[in-house]
Scaffold this motif. Structure first.
Motif, PDB file in Angstrom:
ATOM      1  N   ALA A 133       2.247  18.862  -1.057  1.00 38.50           N
ATOM      2  CA  ALA A 133       3.488  18.134  -0.799  1.00 38.50           C
ATOM      3  C   ALA A 133       3.234  16.664  -0.483  1.00 38.50           C
ATOM      4  O   ALA A 133       4.115  15.821  -0.695  1.00 38.50           O
ATOM      5  N   ALA A 134       2.045  16.332   0.004  1.00 31.82           N
ATOM      6  CA  ALA A 134       1.745  14.945   0.357  1.00 31.82           C
ATOM      7  C   ALA A 134       1.840  14.015  -0.846  1.00 31.82           C
ATOM      8  O   ALA A 134       2.156  12.831  -0.700  1.00 31.82           O
ATOM      9  N   TRP A 135       1.580  14.537  -2.042  1.00 26.46           N
ATOM     10  CA  TRP A 135       1.679  13.703  -3.239  1.00 26.46           C
ATOM     11  C   TRP A 135       3.097  13.186  -3.451  1.00 26.46           C
ATOM     12  O   TRP A 135       3.295  12.122  -4.039  1.00 26.46           O
ATOM     13  N   TYR A 136       4.076  13.948  -3.047  1.00 21.43           N
ATOM     14  CA  TYR A 136       5.469  13.610  -3.318  1.00 21.43           C
ATOM     15  C   TYR A 136       6.151  12.925  -2.140  1.00 21.43           C
ATOM     16  O   TYR A 136       7.283  12.462  -2.273  1.00 21.43           O
ATOM     17  N   THR A 170       0.810  -1.212   0.000  1.00 23.11           N
ATOM     18  CA  THR A 170       0.000   0.000   0.000  1.00 23.11           C
ATOM     19  C   THR A 170       0.849   1.271   0.000  1.00 23.11           C
ATOM     20  O   THR A 170       1.878   1.352   0.677  1.00 23.11           O
ATOM     21  N   GLY A 171       0.405   2.278  -0.759  1.00 25.63           N
ATOM     22  CA  GLY A 171       0.904   3.638  -0.620  1.00 25.63           C
ATOM     23  C   GLY A 171       2.321   3.877  -1.090  1.00 25.63           C
ATOM     24  O   GLY A 171       3.030   4.701  -0.517  1.00 25.63           O
ATOM     25  N   ASN A 172       2.762   3.197  -2.139  1.00 28.62           N
ATOM     26  CA  ASN A 172       4.084   3.443  -2.687  1.00 28.62           C
ATOM     27  C   ASN A 172       4.035   4.605  -3.674  1.00 28.62           C
ATOM     28  O   ASN A 172       3.084   4.743  -4.445  1.00 28.62           O
ATOM     29  N   ILE A 225       1.010   5.774  -6.268  1.00 27.35           N
ATOM     30  CA  ILE A 225       1.036   7.118  -6.835  1.00 27.35           C
ATOM     31  C   ILE A 225       2.200   7.226  -7.805  1.00 27.35           C
ATOM     32  O   ILE A 225       3.335   6.853  -7.468  1.00 27.35           O
ATOM     33  N   ALA A 226       1.960   7.720  -9.008  1.00 31.22           N
ATOM     34  CA  ALA A 226       3.019   8.021  -9.974  1.00 31.22           C
ATOM     35  C   ALA A 226       2.828   9.465 -10.426  1.00 31.22           C
ATOM     36  O   ALA A 226       1.822   9.793 -11.063  1.00 31.22           O
ATOM     37  N   VAL A 227       3.801  10.325 -10.096  1.00 27.25           N
ATOM     38  CA  VAL A 227       3.630  11.756 -10.327  1.00 27.25           C
ATOM     39  C   VAL A 227       4.935  12.371 -10.834  1.00 27.25           C
ATOM     40  O   VAL A 227       6.011  12.081 -10.324  1.00 27.25           O
ATOM     41  N   HIS A 228       4.834  13.190 -11.884  1.00 28.66           N
ATOM     42  CA  HIS A 228       5.971  13.935 -12.439  1.00 28.66           C
ATOM     43  C   HIS A 228       7.128  13.031 -12.862  1.00 28.66           C
ATOM     44  O   HIS A 228       8.295  13.327 -12.606  1.00 28.66           O
ATOM     45  N   LEU A 230      -4.557   2.928  -8.375  1.00 30.66           N
ATOM     46  CA  LEU A 230      -3.517   3.715  -9.033  1.00 30.66           C
ATOM     47  C   LEU A 230      -3.989   5.135  -9.289  1.00 30.66           C
ATOM     48  O   LEU A 230      -5.078   5.357  -9.827  1.00 30.66           O
ATOM     49  N   LYS A 231      -3.134   6.107  -8.904  1.00 30.14           N
ATOM     50  CA  LYS A 231      -3.333   7.508  -9.223  1.00 30.14           C
ATOM     51  C   LYS A 231      -2.109   8.004  -9.987  1.00 30.14           C
ATOM     52  O   LYS A 231      -0.970   7.767  -9.574  1.00 30.14           O
ATOM     53  N   LEU A 232      -2.341   8.686 -11.110  1.00 25.21           N
ATOM     54  CA  LEU A 232      -1.270   9.241 -11.925  1.00 25.21           C
ATOM     55  C   LEU A 232      -1.511  10.723 -12.139  1.00 25.21           C
ATOM     56  O   LEU A 232      -2.638  11.134 -12.470  1.00 25.21           O
ATOM     57  N   ARG A 233      -0.470  11.525 -11.967  1.00 25.15           N
ATOM     58  CA  ARG A 233      -0.572  12.954 -12.217  1.00 25.15           C
ATOM     59  C   ARG A 233       0.727  13.469 -12.854  1.00 25.15           C
ATOM     60  O   ARG A 233       1.834  13.089 -12.470  1.00 25.15           O
ATOM     61  N   ASN A 234       0.555  14.309 -13.835  1.00 21.86           N
ATOM     62  CA  ASN A 234       1.632  15.187 -14.317  1.00 21.86           C
ATOM     63  C   ASN A 234       2.826  14.426 -14.876  1.00 21.86           C
ATOM     64  O   ASN A 234       3.972  14.825 -14.688  1.00 21.86           O
ATOM     65  N   ASN A 235       2.565  13.319 -15.580  1.00 25.95           N
ATOM     66  CA  ASN A 235       3.636  12.539 -16.173  1.00 25.95           C
ATOM     67  C   ASN A 235       3.773  12.840 -17.668  1.00 25.95           C
ATOM     68  O   ASN A 235       2.827  13.289 -18.311  1.00 25.95           O
TER      69      ASN A 235
END
Length: 418
Positions: free
Chosen positions: A390-393, A257-259, A292-295, A319-324
């Motif tokens: 900041a929690a996203w990162y 969970t939560g990687n 989470i996969a972001v930037h 799965l959540k994806l942002r800003n890739n």
């Protein structure tokens, strides 16, 4: 949104102690030289070093002690680090002298085995070991500036290993399989980093060549494999020519969970590959929750490639994806079920099997080159990304791009900010 529990983000760049602190905290430094050493020597000076790893393994190391390995030395066997340091007084493995990193190898055992807590390990190479170059079973340990190559897994954080950091290291050509037989859908191996533990940090590393031939999958391997590990942070890594950047799974009763994967740059010239593979509850090693996969910036030009895959019951909780930025020669992404939570990204591909989220677009990202994934002027990545907390990162200290630039109010998609 609190994606990570207390991961010691500040420990990524630990402050150097003051001169007064160093004087109080200093322990004994032992020296080891495989060519000119003598196990009967005192070992406490470069002019009277020990010779063998066995002598180090038998030493009664205390918090604040250090073991200095002579550059150019070579040993066959295992360096076993069982003692415990403290947060203020870690036990240190460090290089001295000139030349290449001291090298430990041998198929008889894992080369560096860390079962103690609060070690700071640098300046050593683990090559062609039994299974893992570095086996980390303790807590709050740092691998900084090490090299792992020619293993089944370069660095293995075991299920008991928590709050460890792998930083600024070369994890290269770990291209051996541990299981590789016909049938059974069970081949396994060729891992750069394998995380079975929780709350670990993999940051600022170069990870290349994690791929090997497989009977079941043609090719197999991953730069960072996570199995059962929770709340691990994988950020600022440069990955090249790995079969996949990350694959996640969990045995029944576990969740991984939560990687979080942020600000990684992933490139490849291989004939097949992927960026991220995760699973829902319908898979034998699912569900994997809260990834989470972001930037991230991804360039995989071959035809048999996929940006990301969320299958066997995908949903926003999986799965959540942002800003890739994801440019592949094959499929941009795949989802089934309710689908992933996606947005703010740029995709270039020959096909896609997911619904584009808010602000996402299919377009040429106009990258600088095949190896330099910075967006050029006019790139659709510029100004496209969502501003995120900041929690996203994983924490405020990580709200910077891969070059260290702070994120602007209107950020660009991908790992690089203009």
């Amino acid at each position: 949104m609190r994606l990570l529990s207390v991961v010691a983000v500040a420990s990524l760049l630990p402050a150097a102690p003051s001169a007064a602190q160093a004087q109080v905290q200093a322990g004994t430094t032992y020296y080891v030289d495989s060519r000119a050493g003598d196990d009967g020597a005192a070992g406490t000076s470069a002019t009277a070093p020990w010779r063998s790893l066995d002598r180090v393994n038998q030493a009664d190391l205390k918090p604040g002690d250090a073991v200095s390995l002579k550059r150019g030395s070579r040993w066959t066997g295992s360096l076993t680090l069982e003692a415990d340091g403290t947060p203020a007084r870690p036990i240190v493995i460090q290089p001295y002298g000139k030349g290449p990193l001291a090298r430990i190898s041998g198929r008889g055992a894992n080369c560096v085995v860390v079962s103690g807590d609060h070690w700071r390990i640098g300046g050593v190479r683990a090559s062609g070991c039994q299974w893992a170059g570095f086996e980390v079973a303790g807590d709050d340990n740092h691998l900084i500036g090490v090299r792992a190559d020619g293993n089944v897994t370069g660095v293995w954080v075991t299920p008991s290993g928590s709050r460890n950091t792998i930083r600024g290291s070369q994890i290269v050509g770990n291209n051996r399989m541990s299981v590789n037989d016909e049938g059974g859908d069970n081949d396994s191996g060729a891992f750069g980093v394998l995380l079975n533990g929780d709350d670990n940090v993999v940051t600022g590393n170069t990870i290349t060549g994690s791929h090997a031939a497989s009977h079941d999958y043609v090719m197999d391997g991953a730069a960072v494999e996570i199995y059962n590990g929770d709340r691990n942070l994988v950020t600022y890594n440069k990955a090249h020519n790995n079969e996949t950047f990350t694959e996640l799974g969990a045995q029944k009763g576990k969740t991984a969970t939560g990687n979080v994967f942020a600000f990684n740059v992933v490139t490849s010239t291989l004939r097949q590959g992927s960026f991220l593979v995760t699973r829902g509850p319908g898979h034998v090693v699912g569900p994997v929750k809260g990834t989470i996969a972001v930037h991230n910036s991804v360039y995989l030009p071959a035809r048999k490639t996929i940006g990301w895959s969320c299958h066997d019951g995908c949903s926003p909780s999986i799965l959540k994806l942002r800003n890739n930025v994801v440019s592949v020669g094959g499929q941009a992404g795949y989802e089934d079920g309710k689908g992933a939570d996606e947005g703010g990204s740029v995709y270039q591909a020959t096909s896609t099997r997911f619904k584009l989220g808010p602000r996402s677009v299919m377009a040429d990202p106009r990258l600088t080159s095949r190896t330099d994934l910075r967006p050029r002027p006019g790139s659709p990545a510029l100004g496209r990304a969502f501003p995120l907390s900041a929690a996203w990162y994983g924490g405020k200290a990580l709200t910077r791009d891969i070059t260290g630039r702070p994120l602007p109010a209107t950020p660009a998609a991908g790992a690089h900010q203009p």
